[in-house]
Design a protein around this motif. Sequence first.
Motif, short mmCIF file in Angstrom:
data_model
loop_
_atom_site.label_atom_id
_atom_site.label_comp_id
_atom_site.label_asym_id
_atom_site.label_seq_id
_atom_site.Cartn_x
_atom_site.Cartn_y
_atom_site.Cartn_z
N LEU A 34 26.67 50.35 55.85
CA LEU A 34 27.25 49.01 55.66
C LEU A 34 27.45 48.70 54.18
N MET A 35 26.41 49.04 53.39
CA MET A 35 26.47 48.81 51.94
C MET A 35 27.60 49.61 51.31
N ASN A 38 30.90 48.00 51.96
CA ASN A 38 31.09 46.86 51.05
C ASN A 38 31.38 47.35 49.63
N LEU A 41 34.94 48.43 49.25
CA LEU A 41 35.82 47.25 49.12
C LEU A 41 35.71 46.64 47.71
N LEU A 42 34.49 46.58 47.22
CA LEU A 42 34.24 46.02 45.88
C LEU A 42 34.93 46.89 44.82
N SER A 57 30.71 55.78 46.46
CA SER A 57 30.42 54.96 47.66
C SER A 57 30.87 55.68 48.92
N ARG A 61 28.67 56.92 52.08
CA ARG A 61 28.98 56.55 53.47
C ARG A 61 28.96 57.80 54.36
N GLN A 171 27.80 43.19 39.62
CA GLN A 171 27.87 43.34 41.08
C GLN A 171 27.65 44.80 41.48
N VAL A 175 24.65 46.58 43.77
CA VAL A 175 24.92 47.46 44.92
C VAL A 175 24.24 48.82 44.73
#
Lengths: 201, 249
Positions: A34-35, A38, A41-42, A57, A61, A171, A175
């Motif tokens: 899930l992280m 996100n 997307l970030l 990221s 995943r 941000q 993360v």
Amino acid sequence: MKKHQKNAAEDLLDIVHLNEGIKQVVVIAFHINLMALNAILLANRAGKIALGFGVISKELRVLAVELTQLMHALKAEAHDSVNCITVLLRQERRRLLLTAAQSQVTNHTSALAGVIESHAAYRDEQVVRIKHLRNELLGKLMDARRICQFGIAISRSAKIEAAYGGSFSQQLKEVSTDFDQNIHAILPALDVLCNTLEDNQ
Amino acid sequence: MKQAKTIFQQGNHSWTIIARDPSKFGYIIDTNEYLITSGNDTLLTDPGGSEIFPAVFSAICTVIDPLGIKALFASHQDPDIISSLGLWLDFNPKLRCYTSRLWTGFIPHFGGDDKTLIGIPDEGMTLSLGELSVEVVPAHYLHSSGNMQLYDPVAKILFSGDVGAALMPDDQNEMYVSNFDRHIEFARGFHQRWMGSAEAKLDWCERVAALDIDMMCPQHGAIYQGADVMRFINWFAELPIGLQTFKKK
């Protein structure tokens, strides 16, 4: 409790612990997934400045999905092990009762000999099978451990990439710290499970 | 070890009780098993729980070749009746087990499969054993909803399962009821709690009173003989059982 029953009962307890450990890892892997989503997307929002972070990221995943699949495979093997162990426990209990009967018999003393012998042979086969299943489980746990170690390396890279994230740096840093904490949470659980299975080999 | 004692013998037709194990653990209910033999064929009633299998098996070996047992009879589904089934099948996979049709899907949890269990219809049936025919007498709801007993018209013996059972203290180990009034007190609580249907009880009393019975053999406690059989039936007919005996709180 007799030796084989004791060993089988310990095996069963190990599998119970393993199942609990699997649940923990699956939950953490779900969070990482899930992280990572996100984070992707970030990174997209951040644009060029976070391209590296986006790649990392995606890697995380993939890692989370692999880990989840591995845990499901472990769960299925743990289920097979439970079946084997319970059959062994039941058979061994029967063998002991048959042996007790044999020891009390004065006439027809050979009545149970063949049955007890086949029970013992079957037990020996099951013991070998359970040992093999334990090794399979241990192998998969080692794979999971390797995936986690790779994940730790990636999360470290994510932290470095976050530092170059310009206005998104804070941000991205948050993360990447979350990544790091989650991936680090899995390892001790896996270590305990590996040690448990190794100790009782 | 349990004792094996012949309670009826006429030529090659016999009944043997397997009972009274002094080394039995106190936390396990005491049980009686019966061997009904006709020629080379033997039927074992309510073989008992797996924990007492060694005691039962070894006692049987003192009187017959255990391979002579061709069938088992389970009056109902309780663990003290038939949880040793798996062990019996380990010993002889050809064994068949007669039980109420209600339990043929439940008892395999103790062992066996769809070939092992032979369902008895609700109305009972006749079992052939060597040259002997034994009647299966329905006793549903006493206490099990699928409950069967056996009546041997030649030996005039009724195997009554849990009906007539008594929970006797350790120092009372008589094989036959010697003092009905004293003995029945060991049976009272058991029947009041375990027997749930007054209707089923009266129906059973009526049917069994019409049979010619010399001995009534329960699965727990002592055997009723002669006049004590009818004494028991009358006592049971009068006994308040089931919910009637519960104090309203």
